[in-house]
Design a protein around this motif. Structure first.
Motif, PDB file in Angstrom:
ATOM      1  N   UNK A 161      21.850  56.761  23.886  1.00 28.71           N
ATOM      2  CA  UNK A 161      20.822  58.006  24.458  1.00 28.71           C
ATOM      3  C   UNK A 161      21.157  58.932  24.456  1.00 28.71           C
ATOM      4  N   UNK A 162      22.302  59.548  23.728  1.00 28.39           N
ATOM      5  CA  UNK A 162      22.857  60.441  23.019  1.00 28.39           C
ATOM      6  C   UNK A 162      23.147  61.016  21.632  1.00 28.39           C
ATOM      7  N   UNK A 163      22.224  59.856  21.325  1.00 29.06           N
ATOM      8  CA  UNK A 163      22.890  59.934  19.051  1.00 29.06           C
ATOM      9  C   UNK A 163      21.761  60.544  19.197  1.00 29.06           C
ATOM     10  N   UNK A 164      20.346  60.909  18.726  1.00 25.13           N
ATOM     11  CA  UNK A 164      20.021  61.632  18.423  1.00 25.13           C
ATOM     12  C   UNK A 164      20.252  63.268  18.610  1.00 25.13           C
ATOM     13  N   UNK A 165      19.791  63.562  19.905  1.00 22.51           N
ATOM     14  CA  UNK A 165      19.941  64.703  20.384  1.00 22.51           C
ATOM     15  C   UNK A 165      21.692  65.143  19.424  1.00 22.51           C
ATOM     16  N   UNK A 166      22.516  64.686  19.315  1.00 31.86           N
ATOM     17  CA  UNK A 166      23.681  65.652  19.345  1.00 31.86           C
ATOM     18  C   UNK A 166      23.722  65.189  17.709  1.00 31.86           C
ATOM     19  N   UNK A 167      23.380  64.196  17.211  1.00 29.50           N
ATOM     20  CA  UNK A 167      23.121  64.172  15.630  1.00 29.50           C
ATOM     21  C   UNK A 167      22.982  65.599  15.115  1.00 29.50           C
ATOM     22  N   UNK A 168      21.074  65.702  15.683  1.00 31.22           N
ATOM     23  CA  UNK A 168      20.827  66.978  15.484  1.00 31.22           C
ATOM     24  C   UNK A 168      21.656  68.294  15.132  1.00 31.22           C
ATOM     25  N   UNK A 169      22.400  68.475  16.829  1.00 26.38           N
ATOM     26  CA  UNK A 169      23.138  69.711  16.732  1.00 26.38           C
ATOM     27  C   UNK A 169      23.971  69.694  15.311  1.00 26.38           C
ATOM     28  N   UNK A 170      24.996  68.282  15.854  1.00 26.25           N
ATOM     29  CA  UNK A 170      26.147  68.299  14.502  1.00 26.25           C
ATOM     30  C   UNK A 170      25.178  68.771  13.219  1.00 26.25           C
ATOM     31  N   UNK A 171      24.062  68.627  12.646  1.00 30.66           N
ATOM     32  CA  UNK A 171      23.540  68.601  11.352  1.00 30.66           C
ATOM     33  C   UNK A 171      23.643  70.144  11.253  1.00 30.66           C
ATOM     34  N   UNK A 172      22.660  71.238  12.737  1.00 22.92           N
ATOM     35  CA  UNK A 172      22.829  72.426  12.920  1.00 22.92           C
ATOM     36  C   UNK A 172      24.110  72.807  12.452  1.00 22.92           C
ATOM     37  N   UNK A 173      24.844  72.698  12.923  1.00 21.62           N
ATOM     38  CA  UNK A 173      26.137  73.354  13.139  1.00 21.62           C
ATOM     39  C   UNK A 173      26.288  73.194  11.333  1.00 21.62           C
ATOM     40  N   UNK A 174      26.288  72.072  10.699  1.00 21.04           N
ATOM     41  CA  UNK A 174      26.604  71.820   9.715  1.00 21.04           C
ATOM     42  C   UNK A 174      25.956  72.754   8.820  1.00 21.04           C
ATOM     43  N   UNK A 175      24.918  72.812   9.186  1.00 18.29           N
ATOM     44  CA  UNK A 175      24.312  73.125   7.503  1.00 18.29           C
ATOM     45  C   UNK A 175      23.223  74.918   7.740  1.00 18.29           C
ATOM     46  N   UNK A 176      23.876  75.355   9.495  1.00 17.81           N
ATOM     47  CA  UNK A 176      23.767  76.434   9.962  1.00 17.81           C
ATOM     48  C   UNK A 176      24.832  77.177  10.270  1.00 17.81           C
ATOM     49  N   UNK A 177      25.330  76.917  12.049  1.00 16.42           N
ATOM     50  CA  UNK A 177      26.013  77.231  12.573  1.00 16.42           C
ATOM     51  C   UNK A 177      27.563  77.614  11.893  1.00 16.42           C
ATOM     52  N   UNK A 178      27.940  77.213  11.322  1.00 13.84           N
ATOM     53  CA  UNK A 178      29.611  76.646  10.782  1.00 13.84           C
ATOM     54  C   UNK A 178      29.297  78.170   9.246  1.00 13.84           C
ATOM     55  N   UNK A 179      28.184  78.002   9.173  1.00 14.11           N
ATOM     56  CA  UNK A 179      28.782  79.884   8.032  1.00 14.11           C
ATOM     57  C   UNK A 179      28.605  80.823   9.070  1.00 14.11           C
ATOM     58  N   UNK A 180      28.236  80.912  10.477  1.00 18.22           N
ATOM     59  CA  UNK A 180      27.900  82.258  11.477  1.00 18.22           C
ATOM     60  C   UNK A 180      29.120  82.102  11.796  1.00 18.22           C
ATOM     61  N   UNK A 181      30.119  81.396  11.748  1.00 17.76           N
ATOM     62  CA  UNK A 181      31.486  80.628  12.662  1.00 17.76           C
ATOM     63  C   UNK A 181      30.988  80.390  13.992  1.00 17.76           C
ATOM     64  N   UNK A 182      30.549  79.806  14.028  1.00 14.52           N
ATOM     65  CA  UNK A 182      29.740  79.272  15.740  1.00 14.52           C
ATOM     66  C   UNK A 182      30.565  78.047  15.860  1.00 14.52           C
ATOM     67  N   UNK A 183      31.313  77.366  17.083  1.00 19.92           N
ATOM     68  CA  UNK A 183      31.480  76.703  17.734  1.00 19.92           C
ATOM     69  C   UNK A 183      31.693  75.043  17.213  1.00 19.92           C
ATOM     70  N   UNK A 184      32.432  74.695  16.857  1.00 19.73           N
ATOM     71  CA  UNK A 184      31.760  73.266  16.563  1.00 19.73           C
ATOM     72  C   UNK A 184      31.459  72.631  17.712  1.00 19.73           C
ATOM     73  N   UNK A 185      30.359  72.180  17.986  1.00 17.55           N
ATOM     74  CA  UNK A 185      29.354  71.233  19.090  1.00 17.55           C
ATOM     75  C   UNK A 185      30.320  70.261  19.569  1.00 17.55           C
ATOM     76  N   UNK A 186      31.164  69.433  18.702  1.00 17.94           N
ATOM     77  CA  UNK A 186      32.165  68.485  19.128  1.00 17.94           C
ATOM     78  C   UNK A 186      33.020  68.823  19.614  1.00 17.94           C
TER      79      UNK A 186
END
Ligand code: HEM
Lengths: 373, 205
Positions: free
Chosen positions: B85-110
């Motif tokens: 149920x949560x797999x796809x949205x969570x995975x997308x969130x995580x991908x966005x984090x690794x591909x973008x957020x992490x460079x800006x210093x965002x917090x890990x969504x997990x």
């Protein structure tokens, strides 16, 4: 081999020559005369075993059918060509020939094999007082053509009579695979040229298909086999031609896969089995450019016993046509390596790329952190 | 999130399993290269490469069962089970984090907890690896070890070259995986944080 064929012809000519010169040479003893007595299964003689010094009964029966199928009979060699000390049969006696006959000397005809054999460990043991004659391996009355014989049928059978290969070779992994697919002398007479044969095998019954079964299924004659296969007419069966063949057979409900074996060429030097010279270098075989793969062929035996050899492109060894043959490293599928290196390069680039961006973006993160504070 | 909190995320058996597995992978990959490219590489003699590969291979199989039995007997295997149920949205969130957020210093969504230590991407990757790829690699390896002994099974599965294809593709995949895995392990709150955690069992925050 060529020499032998010439020799056969000489025998024939010599025989004809005799017949012309001396009509009574027609009296040369026929096999059937010997068979008058020696086709009797109960014909035996008593003799003493020279090792055990006990008296044993030796059968003197010769199976005529089997003899007639032998390579010697096919080539016109008669009983007295080998048993040369029987010059005539004296029918007045109960025993028409000498009681003790001289041992047959195979090397009178097989000179080159004799020379090669002299250099082998099996002649060395003569010093120990053991004589190992040619027929310890080949037998005598029922020698068959071994060109098409499999690993199990040829060398290995000879050698396994006396040696248990599992007692040696503790350094060799996958022993069973080697012993069932590599003829002993390929390693043990490393100078003998070798060849790879592809046989059709049915995996369910584990039986090899005969040439006739394959041709019957395809509905062609011996002479039509190669033209049917070799669609590009270059005289070599390549990967796609082999694939077609498998397809044609499958349509006839023959689910044959290829069984692959490494065999020795039938040459006298196959006899030079020596101590400590056997092939131990794995990479001689387990290597993509191994010379062991130079000659690959499919053999077909005609009804008259002659053999047709069809050359196969060695590249098929690395293809999925031979999905049941993988000589580790040697016949690896090159495409897999390419895919593999893409995977590895992808992983490395992904990690390095990410790291680079992470380094370049340090200022951004630092700025945001101070902003937050 | 409480910065002082220390979470016990890697129990003893898991840590032992992990390092044995890691060492085993490296050795298997090195000897695997030697075996497949015997004609090109000369790191060690082929016989030795095969012997080492076989011993380490069987060690890893044993080790795999430490992992499996631990996770099954404690019921923790559920951290590997994907929640569809949560797999796809969570995975997308995580991908966005690794591909973008992490460079800006965002917090890990997990947020890691002992019962939910993997993010959606890790969960997918590890579930595939531990429940499909690694067993397939072990099984194909065992078949290659006794080509004649297992010939019946090998025939059923389409021949030795097919088995080898599985073993080799997975080998390259694992090679790639090990590199990425090591790199991702440096993405903790300090570059060495995750490595330390795999020794001590505790993940600092
Ligand atoms: C999970 C990590 C493993 C990796 C990365 C790996 C990698 C490789 C590679 C690259 C090869 C060479 C294949 C070729 O020549 O085409 C190979 C061969 C082999 N592997 Fe593994 N392997 C692993 C696990 C295992 C296991 C668990 C076994 C079980 C004993 C095993 C047994 C073998 C054997 C016997 C061979 C040699 C026979 C052959 O290639 O035909 N491997 N391995």
């Amino acid at each position: 081999m060529k020499k032998m064929t010439r020799l056969t012809k000489c025998y024939g000519l010599f025989f004809l020559f005799l017949c012309f010169l001396w009509p009574s040479a027609g009296l040369a003893i026929e096999n059937s005369e010997c068979m008058d007595c020696h086709s009797d299964e109960s014909l035996t003689k008593e003799c003493t075993d020279n090792i055990l010094q006990t008296s044993i009964t030796e059968s003197l029966y010769v199976d005529e059918d089997k003899f007639n199928h032998s390579v010697h009979n096919i080539n016109g060699i008669t009983c007295i060509d080998c048993h040369t000390d029987i010059e005539e049969l004296n029918w007045d006696e109960e025993l028409p020939h000498k009681m003790y006959l001289e041992p047959v000397v195979c090397t009178t005809c097989h000179e080159e094999e004799g020379e090669a054999y002299k250099k082998s460990v099996h002649m060395e043991i003569l010093k120990k007082g053991i004589t190992m004659r040619c027929y310890a391996c080949h037998g005598y009355h029922y020698v068959e053509y071994s060109e098409t014989a499999t690993v199990a049928e040829r060398g290995n059978n000879y050698c396994l009579k006396c040696h248990n290969p599992y007692q040696y070779h503790e350094w060799l992994p996958a022993k069973e695979a080697h012993f069932s697919m590599v003829e002993c002398v390929v390693c043990h007479s490393p100078e003998v040229p070798n060849k790879i044969h592809l046989n059709f095998i049915d995996l369910v019954s584990n039986k090899l298909y005969t040439s006739n079964e394959i041709l019957d299924a395809l509905g062609v004659d011996y002479d039509e086999f190669m033209p049917l296969l070799d669609t590009n007419k270059d005289g070599i069966i390549n990967s796609s031609e082999l694939e077609n063949l498998a397809l044609m057979l499958r349509l006839k409900n023959i689910h044959a896969v290829f069984h692959v074996e490494l065999l020795a060429e039938l040459l006298p030097i196959a006899h030079e089995v020596k101590r400590g010279t056997a092939e131990q270098d794995c990479v001689k075989c387990h290597s993509a450019n191994s010379t062991y793969f130079d000659s690959v062929s499919i053999l077909m035996t005609r009804d008259d016993g002659t053999i047709d050899r069809y050359e196969v492109d060695r590249a098929v060894l690395e293809s999925y046509n031979l999905s049941h043959f993988y000589l580790m490293s040697g016949t690896r599928v090159k495409l897999l390596d390419k895919i593999g290196f893409l995977l590895l390069a992808g992983g490395a680039c992904g990690a390095l790329g990410h790291l680079t961006i992470r380094i370049f973006t340090i200022p951004i993160r630092r700025k945001r952190k101070t902003d937050k504070k | 999130m409480n910065n002082e909190k220390r979470l016990y995320v890697h129990p003893g058996p898991v840590r032992v399993w992990h390092w044995v597995n890691a060492l085993g992978f490296v050795i298997l990959i090195l000897t695997g290269f030697q075996i497949r490219f015997a004609d090109i590489l000369n790191i060690m003699p082929l016989q030795d490469a095969i012997t080492i590969h076989n011993y380490v291979g069987f060690t890893l199989i044993g080790n795999y069962f430490i992992w499996l039995i631990y996770y099954l007997s404690t019921g923790k295997i559920k951290i590997y089970i994907l929640d569809v149920r949560t797999l796809v949205p969570m995975a997308i969130k995580q991908m966005l984090y690794y591909g973008y957020g992490i460079f800006r210093g965002d917090e890990n969504p997990h947020h890691m907890t002992p019962d939910n230590k993997f993010n959606a991407l890790q969960q997918q990757a590890y579930a595939a690896i531990m429940l499909i790829f690694l067993p397939a690699q072990m099984l194909s390896g065992v078949f290659l070890w006794k080509v004649k002994g297992y010939s019946d099974y090998i025939h059923l599965l389409g021949g030795i070259k097919t088995i080898d294809t599985i073993h080799v593709i997975l080998f390259f995949f694992f090679g790639s995986f090990v590199m990425i895995h090591c790199y991702l392990a440096t993405l903790g709150h300090t570059p060495l944080a995750h490595f330390k955690a795999m020794f001590t069992g505790y993940e600092d925050h």
